[in-house]
Design a protein around this motif. Structure first.
Motif, mmCIF file in Angstrom:
data_model
loop_
_atom_site.group_PDB
_atom_site.id
_atom_site.type_symbol
_atom_site.label_atom_id
_atom_site.label_comp_id
_atom_site.label_asym_id
_atom_site.label_seq_id
_atom_site.Cartn_x
_atom_site.Cartn_y
_atom_site.Cartn_z
ATOM 1 N N ASP A 59 1.055 -1.114 0.031
ATOM 2 C CA ASP A 59 0.068 -0.092 0.085
ATOM 3 C C ASP A 59 0.769 1.228 -0.014
ATOM 4 O O ASP A 59 1.476 1.636 0.958
ATOM 5 C CB ASP A 59 -1.093 -0.360 1.179
ATOM 6 C CG ASP A 59 -1.986 1.168 1.146
ATOM 7 O OD1 ASP A 59 -1.946 1.931 0.321
ATOM 8 O OD2 ASP A 59 -2.502 1.139 2.300
ATOM 9 N N VAL A 60 0.997 1.896 -0.969
ATOM 10 C CA VAL A 60 1.863 2.857 -1.203
ATOM 11 C C VAL A 60 1.114 4.289 -0.702
ATOM 12 O O VAL A 60 0.126 4.761 -1.217
ATOM 13 C CB VAL A 60 2.264 3.193 -2.769
ATOM 14 C CG1 VAL A 60 3.120 4.633 -2.939
ATOM 15 C CG2 VAL A 60 3.034 1.858 -3.185
ATOM 16 N N GLY A 61 1.995 4.895 -0.056
ATOM 17 C CA GLY A 61 1.305 6.143 0.726
ATOM 18 C C GLY A 61 0.195 5.927 1.533
ATOM 19 O O GLY A 61 -1.052 6.361 1.400
ATOM 20 N N CYS A 62 0.263 4.804 2.258
ATOM 21 C CA CYS A 62 -0.679 4.233 3.143
ATOM 22 C C CYS A 62 -1.414 5.347 4.224
ATOM 23 O O CYS A 62 -2.782 4.825 4.653
ATOM 24 C CB CYS A 62 -0.356 2.981 3.812
ATOM 25 S SG CYS A 62 0.805 3.061 5.305
ATOM 26 N N GLY A 63 -0.799 6.307 4.607
ATOM 27 C CA GLY A 63 -1.633 7.036 5.351
ATOM 28 C C GLY A 63 -1.571 6.561 6.928
ATOM 29 O O GLY A 63 -0.728 5.743 7.471
ATOM 30 N N GLY A 80 2.652 -1.266 4.176
ATOM 31 C CA GLY A 80 2.402 -0.028 3.616
ATOM 32 C C GLY A 80 3.878 0.865 4.016
ATOM 33 O O GLY A 80 4.728 0.412 4.514
ATOM 34 N N VAL A 81 3.805 1.620 2.949
ATOM 35 C CA VAL A 81 4.957 2.783 2.776
ATOM 36 C C VAL A 81 4.273 3.988 2.963
ATOM 37 O O VAL A 81 3.453 4.270 2.048
ATOM 38 C CB VAL A 81 5.701 2.654 1.232
ATOM 39 C CG1 VAL A 81 6.914 3.523 1.234
ATOM 40 C CG2 VAL A 81 6.143 1.331 1.267
ATOM 41 N N GLU A 82 4.672 4.786 3.850
ATOM 42 C CA GLU A 82 4.293 6.138 4.343
ATOM 43 C C GLU A 82 5.467 6.984 4.686
ATOM 44 O O GLU A 82 5.997 6.774 5.665
ATOM 45 C CB GLU A 82 3.231 5.965 5.387
ATOM 46 C CG GLU A 82 2.773 7.198 5.923
ATOM 47 C CD GLU A 82 2.057 8.017 4.814
ATOM 48 O OE1 GLU A 82 2.460 9.328 5.199
ATOM 49 O OE2 GLU A 82 1.129 7.894 4.039
ATOM 50 N N PRO A 83 5.517 8.132 3.995
ATOM 51 C CA PRO A 83 6.623 9.292 4.214
ATOM 52 C C PRO A 83 6.368 9.843 5.771
ATOM 53 O O PRO A 83 7.404 10.519 6.405
ATOM 54 C CB PRO A 83 6.558 10.210 3.385
ATOM 55 C CG PRO A 83 5.279 10.014 2.831
ATOM 56 C CD PRO A 83 4.759 8.678 2.977
ATOM 57 N N ASP A 84 5.057 9.912 6.085
ATOM 58 C CA ASP A 84 4.888 10.731 7.487
ATOM 59 C C ASP A 84 4.579 9.916 8.555
ATOM 60 O O ASP A 84 3.821 9.123 8.662
ATOM 61 C CB ASP A 84 3.468 11.444 7.199
ATOM 62 C CG ASP A 84 3.251 12.577 8.287
ATOM 63 O OD1 ASP A 84 3.733 12.283 9.361
ATOM 64 O OD2 ASP A 84 2.705 13.840 8.045
#
Length: 276
Positions: A59-63, A80-84
């Motif tokens: 899940d890219v940009g999973c939030g 998931g991958v999430e920058p925040d």
């Protein structure tokens, strides 16, 4: 829910993925985001799962893991991958597994997946680097699916929301009329660009567009809980946000305290065919 702020004069050379200050503003109230944001049609989740060769989902940009939990409920194993980190923390608290990184910089460490999905997030990812990374981590036959919720207010509610926003935020760089109309035209551009990226990177079958129409009834409380999570409002000063919410809340009270929102969930999907 649209997370691309509808700017009055967007530049064709300046894509959403370059507006990092907006992309990274949603974690300012990650708990509210998870509580208030709409989910995705079960039919879409089921279709992606059925078209994938196995249960492994990235899940890219999973939030906060809203879509990830829907795929988990459908029997998938989701990373998931999430920058925040703030969003990732909420996702983990709710049972998700998350790597904190931008997708462009994320190291898959040899891992492969049966599906790569991006719920309300693909527009924040570099279209060239991101598509190549998705192709890299998908198994042959694996499914790429990027999808968005697009909403449209009832006309009477839309008029008041626009009037309140224009009064309180006269200098805001957003087209509030476009936001309330929820036009699919702008998303058709986004869908077309996503499909073009799939074709350009190679190694995928012909992309397909999907659409699921649905409705949701909001109480005054539920809509005012969600409104601060929209990209046009996440960075507002507290006093300005309070003024917007007060005006919109009064308008909802005047029509009986609730309204029905029409949604269209739109997607671009394609199958991995082999090496690019």
């Amino acid at each position: 829910m649209p997370t691309i702020p509808p700017e009055r004069a967007p530049s064709s050379e300046y894509g959403p993925h370059q507006r990092r200050q907006v992309a990274e503003s949603f974690g300012s109230d990650a708990t509210r985001y998870d509580r208030a944001r709409p989910r995705y049609p079960q039919g879409l989740v089921d279709r992606i799962v059925a078209a994938s060769p196995g249960p492994g989902v990235l899940d890219v940009g999973c939030g906060t893991g809203i879509a990830a939990r829907q795929f988990q409920a459908a029997g998938c194993r989701v990373l998931g991958v999430e920058p925040d980190a703030r969003m990732a923390d909420v996702a983990r608290q709710l049972g998700g597994e998350v790597d904190v990184a931008t997708f462009e910089d994320w190291d898959p460490a040899g891992r492969e997946f049966d599906a790569v999905v991006a719920a309300q997030a693909w527009h924040w990812i570099d279209p060239v680097t991101g598509m190549a990374k998705a192709a890299q981590v998908l198994r042959p036959g694996g499914r790429l699916a990027a999808f968005w919720n697009v909403f449209r207010f009832p006309p009477d509610v839309a008029e008041v929301v626009v009037a309140v926003c224009q009064r309180v935020l006269p200098d805001a760089p957003f087209d509030f009329q476009a936001m309330t109309k929820g036009s699919l035209d702008g998303y058709q551009v986004l869908l077309a660009k996503t499909a073009d990226g799939i074709r350009e990177v190679g190694g995928f079958g012909e992309p397909e567009q999907l659409r699921f129409d649905w409705e949701w009834t909001y109480t005054r409380h539920a809509w005012l809980d969600q409104m601060p999570t929209l990209g046009a409002f996440t960075r507002l000063a507290p006093d300005k946000l309070a003024e917007v919410l007060e005006g919109v809340g009064a308008a909802i009270d005047a029509i009986g305290g609730s309204f029905t929102m029409r949604y269209a969930t739109v997607a671009v999907t394609a199958a991995r065919t082999g090496a690019a």
